[in-house]
Design an enzyme around this catalytic site. Structure first.
Site, PDB file in Angstrom:
ATOM      1  N   HIS A   1      51.907  31.500  47.272  1.00 31.74           N
ATOM      2  CA  HIS A   1      52.123  32.530  48.289  1.00 31.74           C
ATOM      3  C   HIS A   1      50.979  32.647  49.290  1.00 31.74           C
ATOM      4  CE1 HIS A   1      55.227  35.049  45.815  1.00 31.74           C
ATOM      5  NE2 HIS A   1      55.357  33.757  45.597  1.00 31.74           N
TER       6      HIS A   1
ATOM      7  N   ARG B   1      57.779  32.762  55.408  1.00 33.33           N
ATOM      8  CA  ARG B   1      57.227  34.121  55.339  1.00 33.33           C
ATOM      9  C   ARG B   1      55.780  34.120  54.856  1.00 33.33           C
ATOM     10  NH1 ARG B   1      60.062  33.365  50.727  1.00 33.33           N
ATOM     11  NH2 ARG B   1      59.382  34.336  48.785  1.00 33.33           N
ATOM     12  N   HIS B   2      55.457  33.154  53.999  1.00 33.74           N
ATOM     13  CA  HIS B   2      54.074  33.080  53.512  1.00 33.74           C
ATOM     14  C   HIS B   2      53.141  32.576  54.614  1.00 33.74           C
ATOM     15  CE1 HIS B   2      55.468  34.251  49.668  1.00 33.74           C
ATOM     16  NE2 HIS B   2      56.188  33.151  49.480  1.00 33.74           N
TER      17      HIS B   2
ATOM     18  N   CYS C   1      31.351  34.691  38.789  1.00 28.37           N
ATOM     19  CA  CYS C   1      30.219  35.604  38.539  1.00 28.37           C
ATOM     20  C   CYS C   1      30.593  36.415  37.301  1.00 28.37           C
ATOM     21  CB  CYS C   1      29.884  36.462  39.749  1.00 28.37           C
ATOM     22  SG  CYS C   1      31.127  37.677  40.231  1.00 28.37           S
TER      23      CYS C   1
ATOM     24  N   HIS D   1      24.362  33.823  37.431  1.00 22.96           N
ATOM     25  CA  HIS D   1      23.971  33.809  36.014  1.00 22.96           C
ATOM     26  C   HIS D   1      25.079  34.371  35.126  1.00 22.96           C
ATOM     27  CE1 HIS D   1      22.736  37.483  38.010  1.00 22.96           C
ATOM     28  NE2 HIS D   1      22.845  38.117  36.848  1.00 22.96           N
TER      29      HIS D   1
ATOM     30  N   THR E   1      31.952  39.440  36.830  1.00 24.87           N
ATOM     31  CA  THR E   1      33.304  40.005  36.907  1.00 24.87           C
ATOM     32  C   THR E   1      34.248  39.169  37.758  1.00 24.87           C
ATOM     33  OG1 THR E   1      32.641  41.243  38.855  1.00 24.87           O
ATOM     34  CG2 THR E   1      32.431  42.373  36.729  1.00 24.87           C
ATOM     35  N   GLY E   2      33.701  38.331  38.607  1.00 17.80           N
ATOM     36  CA  GLY E   2      34.487  37.624  39.617  1.00 17.80           C
ATOM     37  C   GLY E   2      34.653  38.445  40.889  1.00 17.80           C
ATOM     38  N   ILE E   3      34.201  39.692  40.860  1.00 20.09           N
ATOM     39  CA  ILE E   3      34.462  40.586  41.994  1.00 20.09           C
ATOM     40  C   ILE E   3      33.483  40.339  43.147  1.00 20.09           C
ATOM     41  CG2 ILE E   3      34.551  42.988  42.767  1.00 20.09           C
ATOM     42  CD1 ILE E   3      35.453  43.729  39.889  1.00 20.09           C
TER      43      ILE E   3
END
Ligand code: RB5
Length: 144
Positions: A97, A132-133, A64, A8, A66-68
Site C-alpha cells: 500500500h 489509489r495507492h 533502535c 545501541h 523502540t523503532g520510534i
C-alpha cells in the site's frame, strides 16, 4: 543492496538480522552502529536515508530500541517512507500500500524470530502499483 542502520538499542537485533540476510545471500551495506555503546539514532537514520535517497541502496532497515525515534527521523527525509512494523502483516501491507522503502523495528520490542519474518515479508513483497495507492503516496510527497 539493503542499507542497514541501528543505534545501541537496536544493535543486538541487527546482528540477528545480518545473520539472517547472510544465510539468504542478500547483500547489505552496514552503516553502523558497531557496538552497544550509546549513540544518537538520528545519525544512523540519516545515513540509511541518504543511501536510499541517492539510489545506492534500494531499501533500508533501521532498528533502535523502540523503532520510534529512528523511524520518525527517517520519515522527515524527502522520498523516504519508513514503516515501523511489529508483525509480518504490517510489513506486507506497507509494501503493497505505501511502497515503504525503509523498514523500522524495535530491538527492545520485537524478538529475533518475528523480526526475521518481518524482514522477509518486507523484502519479498512488491508494491501493488494500485492507482489509489499511487495517488495517496503522491499526496504524502506533496507535503514534503
Ligand atoms: C535509546 O535509549 C532509545 O531512546 C532509542 O533506541 C529509541 O528507542 C528511540 O526512539
Amino acid at each position: 543492496m539493503i542499507a542497514l542502520g541501528c543505534d545501541h538499542g537496536g544493535y543486538r537485533l541487527m546482528q540477528e538480522v545480518k545473520t539472517h540476510l547472510d544465510a539468504k545471500g542478500i547483500a547489505y551495506r552496514d552503516f553502523g552502529c558497531f557496538s552497544e555503546e550509546s549513540v544518537d539514532y538520528p545519525d544512523y537514520a540519516h545515513k540509511v536515508g541518504h543511501a536510499v535517497q541517492d539510489g545506492s541502496c534500494e531499501k533500508g532497515i533501521l532498528i533502535c530500541g523502540t523503532g520510534i525515534g529512528i523511524s520518525i527521523t527517517a520519515n522527515k527525509m524527502k522520498g523516504i517512507r519508513c514503516a515501523l512494523c511489529t508483525n509480518e502483516y504490517m510489513a506486507r501491507a506497507t509494501r503493497e500500500h505505501n511502497d515503504a522503502n525503509i523498514l523500522a523495528m524495535g530491538g527492545r520490542v520485537t524478538g529475533p524470530g518475528v523480526a526475521c519474518g518481518i524482514v522477509d515479508a518486507f523484502l519479498d513483497t512488491p508494491f501493488s502499483e494500485g492507482e489509489r495507492h499511487i495517488r495517496r503516496i503522491r499526496k504524502i510527497e506533496e507535503e514534503q
